[in-house]
Design a protein around this motif. Structure first.
Motif, mmCIF file in Angstrom:
data_model
loop_
_atom_site.group_PDB
_atom_site.id
_atom_site.type_symbol
_atom_site.label_atom_id
_atom_site.label_comp_id
_atom_site.label_asym_id
_atom_site.label_seq_id
_atom_site.Cartn_x
_atom_site.Cartn_y
_atom_site.Cartn_z
ATOM 1 N N ASN A 174 0.811 -1.218 0.000
ATOM 2 C CA ASN A 174 0.000 0.000 0.000
ATOM 3 C C ASN A 174 0.845 1.269 0.000
ATOM 4 O O ASN A 174 0.324 2.357 -0.239
ATOM 5 N N LEU A 175 2.127 1.117 0.274
ATOM 6 C CA LEU A 175 3.006 2.293 0.385
ATOM 7 C C LEU A 175 3.436 2.738 -1.015
ATOM 8 O O LEU A 175 4.596 2.611 -1.413
ATOM 9 N N CYS A 176 2.473 3.290 -1.721
ATOM 10 C CA CYS A 176 2.692 3.623 -3.129
ATOM 11 C C CYS A 176 3.674 4.763 -3.340
ATOM 12 O O CYS A 176 4.185 4.950 -4.448
ATOM 13 N N ASN A 177 3.965 5.548 -2.294
ATOM 14 C CA ASN A 177 4.905 6.666 -2.423
ATOM 15 C C ASN A 177 6.287 6.363 -1.847
ATOM 16 O O ASN A 177 7.156 7.238 -1.823
ATOM 17 N N LEU A 178 6.485 5.121 -1.378
ATOM 18 C CA LEU A 178 7.754 4.755 -0.769
ATOM 19 C C LEU A 178 8.904 4.850 -1.777
ATOM 20 O O LEU A 178 8.822 4.276 -2.873
ATOM 21 N N LYS A 179 9.946 5.578 -1.396
ATOM 22 C CA LYS A 179 11.105 5.761 -2.269
ATOM 23 C C LYS A 179 12.364 5.091 -1.720
ATOM 24 O O LYS A 179 13.266 4.759 -2.479
ATOM 25 N N GLU A 180 12.411 4.920 -0.416
ATOM 26 C CA GLU A 180 13.617 4.330 0.190
ATOM 27 C C GLU A 180 13.213 3.339 1.284
ATOM 28 O O GLU A 180 12.454 3.682 2.186
ATOM 29 N N LEU A 181 13.719 2.112 1.176
ATOM 30 C CA LEU A 181 13.448 1.069 2.161
ATOM 31 C C LEU A 181 14.758 0.378 2.521
ATOM 32 O O LEU A 181 15.437 -0.175 1.663
ATOM 33 N N ASP A 182 15.103 0.427 3.802
ATOM 34 C CA ASP A 182 16.337 -0.199 4.293
ATOM 35 C C ASP A 182 15.978 -1.203 5.380
ATOM 36 O O ASP A 182 15.543 -0.837 6.467
ATOM 37 N N VAL A 183 16.147 -2.492 5.066
ATOM 38 C CA VAL A 183 15.897 -3.558 6.042
ATOM 39 C C VAL A 183 17.159 -4.402 6.181
ATOM 40 O O VAL A 183 17.088 -5.613 6.420
ATOM 41 N N SER A 184 18.309 -3.779 6.046
ATOM 42 C CA SER A 184 19.580 -4.497 6.159
ATOM 43 C C SER A 184 19.875 -4.854 7.611
ATOM 44 O O SER A 184 19.365 -4.232 8.539
ATOM 45 N N PHE A 185 20.704 -5.886 7.781
ATOM 46 C CA PHE A 185 21.114 -6.354 9.107
ATOM 47 C C PHE A 185 19.890 -6.691 9.973
ATOM 48 O O PHE A 185 19.723 -6.192 11.082
ATOM 49 N N ASN A 186 19.010 -7.519 9.447
ATOM 50 C CA ASN A 186 17.872 -8.029 10.188
ATOM 51 C C ASN A 186 17.884 -9.546 10.130
ATOM 52 O O ASN A 186 18.950 -10.152 9.953
ATOM 53 N N GLU A 187 16.721 -10.181 10.251
ATOM 54 C CA GLU A 187 16.636 -11.639 10.213
ATOM 55 C C GLU A 187 15.631 -12.082 9.150
ATOM 56 O O GLU A 187 14.912 -13.065 9.324
ATOM 57 N N LEU A 188 15.594 -11.366 8.049
ATOM 58 C CA LEU A 188 14.656 -11.678 6.974
ATOM 59 C C LEU A 188 14.924 -13.058 6.376
ATOM 60 O O LEU A 188 16.061 -13.399 6.065
ATOM 61 N N GLU A 189 13.872 -13.801 6.202
ATOM 62 C CA GLU A 189 13.970 -15.105 5.551
ATOM 63 C C GLU A 189 13.530 -15.016 4.097
ATOM 64 O O GLU A 189 13.879 -15.862 3.284
ATOM 65 N N SER A 190 12.750 -13.984 3.790
ATOM 66 C CA SER A 190 12.310 -13.783 2.415
ATOM 67 C C SER A 190 11.815 -12.354 2.243
ATOM 68 O O SER A 190 11.511 -11.673 3.225
ATOM 69 N N VAL A 191 11.762 -11.934 0.993
ATOM 70 C CA VAL A 191 11.181 -10.642 0.647
ATOM 71 C C VAL A 191 9.903 -10.935 -0.131
ATOM 72 O O VAL A 191 9.964 -11.458 -1.250
ATOM 73 N N PRO A 192 8.749 -10.628 0.432
ATOM 74 C CA PRO A 192 7.489 -10.996 -0.217
ATOM 75 C C PRO A 192 7.239 -10.222 -1.506
ATOM 76 O O PRO A 192 7.763 -9.127 -1.713
ATOM 77 N N GLU A 193 6.419 -10.794 -2.349
ATOM 78 C CA GLU A 193 6.102 -10.183 -3.627
ATOM 79 C C GLU A 193 5.399 -8.835 -3.466
ATOM 80 O O GLU A 193 5.542 -7.950 -4.303
ATOM 81 N N ASN A 194 4.656 -8.661 -2.360
ATOM 82 C CA ASN A 194 3.899 -7.416 -2.219
ATOM 83 C C ASN A 194 4.784 -6.178 -2.092
ATOM 84 O O ASN A 194 4.327 -5.060 -2.321
ATOM 85 N N VAL A 195 6.048 -6.369 -1.723
ATOM 86 C CA VAL A 195 6.972 -5.230 -1.686
ATOM 87 C C VAL A 195 7.093 -4.607 -3.076
ATOM 88 O O VAL A 195 7.295 -3.399 -3.223
ATOM 89 N N CYS A 196 6.954 -5.421 -4.095
ATOM 90 C CA CYS A 196 7.115 -4.947 -5.467
ATOM 91 C C CYS A 196 5.930 -4.133 -5.963
ATOM 92 O O CYS A 196 5.950 -3.612 -7.082
ATOM 93 N N PHE A 197 4.893 -4.007 -5.118
ATOM 94 C CA PHE A 197 3.787 -3.108 -5.444
ATOM 95 C C PHE A 197 4.147 -1.654 -5.154
ATOM 96 O O PHE A 197 3.468 -0.744 -5.630
ATOM 97 N N ALA A 198 5.194 -1.446 -4.339
ATOM 98 C CA ALA A 198 5.661 -0.088 -4.048
ATOM 99 C C ALA A 198 6.508 0.386 -5.229
ATOM 100 O O ALA A 198 7.743 0.483 -5.161
ATOM 101 N N VAL A 199 5.856 0.677 -6.320
ATOM 102 C CA VAL A 199 6.524 0.873 -7.613
ATOM 103 C C VAL A 199 7.368 2.143 -7.699
ATOM 104 O O VAL A 199 8.069 2.343 -8.685
ATOM 105 N N ASN A 200 7.297 3.007 -6.689
ATOM 106 C CA ASN A 200 8.113 4.227 -6.709
ATOM 107 C C ASN A 200 9.436 4.075 -5.962
ATOM 108 O O ASN A 200 10.172 5.056 -5.812
#
Length: 519
Positions: free
Chosen positions: A379-405
């Protein structure tokens, strides 16, 4: 018979006494101003309050294990004596000034007595007015450094805030001295009288000042206050009196908490509290509904109050370098947020409500314990910068790719075996920077070839095979081109194989039909 004059001239001795009294009065040093007297009174009130609080704290301390009560008692008495000694030093200037004012009142009484005597002896004869020097002796403020305050009518063509060091130097002391509690109190009185709008005290208080004078509440016209880079441990409850305040900078102090009256600063739109020792925020914080910029970074906060959702005008919130373990669901009510910085905390998840903040442009979660994304990330259609480095992510879900900006995406150094990027990453056509360093990704998804604006691609220590390392070293667009060629080649190979299978199947059918007909 000689006519006797109506009024005889006063004796020479009489005039001599008048002259001696007048000369002595004029030789006195400048008299403390009303503002200075009020400042001294405020200083004593502040010191007394701080002294009592510290003494009570020392008295409440418990004897640590392995230490005798007698020895600990000696330590307590030593600490109390230190508090009394420091208080004495802070009181000294104020007490001297008040004693000086008391002496001036005595001089005033004597002048008035002499004046009445003169008027009574010679009602029609004009003699020196002994009361006049009293009016002339009233002094200017001893401490009136105008580099620290600004009146509304003053104009500065180049910069809005005064140069503090330059101002102190021009005042005649030749250097930028630190201010004692008494001088701060005097400054506050002068600032209030002159209806100044800016008070600049960054790094100017002596180290012994841990409290501000209670008189600070008088600054009802001040709109900007900078008290940063000092050693202030507490704010007086009178801080709520600064009703016109729109900008307050308290960064790099020793604040442990904020008074409940802090919520009365309802016109604040810029508040900087970073680099203090805050463990919580007062309940009244919810009243600061006009806040636009709030910096709470580098404190000791373990949670944000649910009332944070009341700050609906907030655009920038920085809470990095704290001890947060979760965000309140009400963060979703901060629908004006464009920047949310949460780096260096203990967050394990992001609430689903984050998806309500469609205005969000920057979200940083560097160095937390995030295992996954909420389903509302798309839903974050205006998101321009996302930093999730140095965490415990097991996957990056497809819905992140809806933030097309998105322009910057950092999912590097996730140590829970992050092995793949989302297949639809090619939807992020605006992406300019991508970091997968330290992850376990071996192959990029085929849609990577659509990232035509990618300029920076970091994959240090990632075991990439597709594309090979030598291609990655050539730059982001070489990687994009490689993936395009890779997919094209794969498609061509796949098409060739498909055609070959079709041809083989056709040949078999022809052979089978011939045999069937011959039979």
């Amino acid at each position: 018979m000689a006519v006797k004059p109506e009024h005889e001239p006063p004796p020479r001795a009489f005039l001599g006494i008048i002259e001696e009294i007048t000369t002595a009065y004029r030789s006195l040093p400048p008299r403390p101003s009303i503002e200075e007297v009020e400042a001294a009174t405020s200083t004593l009130e502040t010191v007394n309050s701080e002294e009592q609080m510290k003494l009570d704290e020392i008295s409440m301390q418990e004897v640590p294990p392995g230490v005798s009560k007698e020895l600990f008692s000696v330590l307590q008495e030593f600490k109390k004596t230190m508090v009394l000694f420091q208080s004495y030093q802070q009181r000294r200037e104020a007490l001297y000034l008040l004693e000086q004012e008391k002496m001036f009142k005595t001089f005033d009484d004597l002048i008035q007595r002499a004046s009445r005597l003169v008027s009574g002896d010679t009602q029609n004869q004009k003699h020196p007015n002994l009361a006049e020097p009293a009016g002339k002796i009233v002094a200017d403020v001893v401490f009136s450094d105008q580099s620290l305050v600004k009146r509304p009518e003053e104009e500065e063509p180049e910069q809005k805030t005064f140069n503090l060091d330059k101002g102190l130097s021009s005042a005649g002391d030749g250097n930028s001295e630190k201010l004692s509690l008494m001088k701060v109190a005097s400054l506050i009185e002068n600032c209030g009288k002159s209806k100044a709008t800016i008070l600049e005290l960054r790094g100017k208080l002596v180290e012994q000042i841990e409290w501000l004078p209670v008189s600070i509440g008088k600054l009802s016209d001040v709109t900007e206050v900078d008290l940063s880079e000092n050693r202030i441990m507490a704010l007086p409850s009178t801080i709520g009196g600064l009703k016109a305040l729109t900008k307050l900078d308290l960064h790099s102090n020793q604040l442990i908490n904020l008074p409940d009256s802090f919520g009365e600063l309802i016109n604040l739109n810029d508040l900087d509290l970073h680099a203090n020792r805050l463990k919580s925020l007062p309940a009244s914080f919810e009243n600061l509904i006009n806040l636009i910029d709030l910096d709470l970074s580098s404190n000791e906060l373990k949670l944000l109050p649910e009332t944070i959702g009341n700050l609906t005008r907030l655009k920038r919130l920085n809470v990095e370098t704290n001890e947060l373990e979760e965000l309140p669901y009400t963060i979703g009510n901060c629908t004006s947020l464009s920047e949310l910085r949460l780096d260096f905390n203990q967050l394990k998840a992001i609430p689903e409500a984050i998806g309500k903040i469609e205005s969000l442009e920057i979200l940083t979660l560097h160095y937390n314990r995030i295992k996954g994304f909420p389903t509302t990330m798309g839903n974050l259609c205006n998101l321009k910068e996302l930093d999730v480095s140095f965490n415990e992510l097991e996957s990056v879900p497809e819905n992140v790719c809806f933030a097309v900006n998105l322009k910057k995406l950092n999912v590097g150094n996730n140590f829970a075996d992050l092995r793949a990027l989302p297949r639809s990453i090619g939807n992020l056509e605006m992406l300019e920077e991508l970091d997968i360093s330290g992850d376990q990704i071996r192959a990029l998804p085929e849609s990577f070839r659509f990232l035509s604006k990618l300029r920076v691609f970091r994959a240090d220590e990632a075991p990439l095979e597709v594309p090979p390392r030598e291609i990655v070293k050539l730059g982001a667009q070489e990687v994009v081109q490689f993936m395009a060629d890779f997919v094209a080649k794969k498609d061509a190979t796949s098409t060739k194989k498909t055609n070959k299978k079709k041809k083989k199947k056709k040949g078999f059918c022809f052979w089978f039909c011939r045999i069937h007909v011959s039979l």
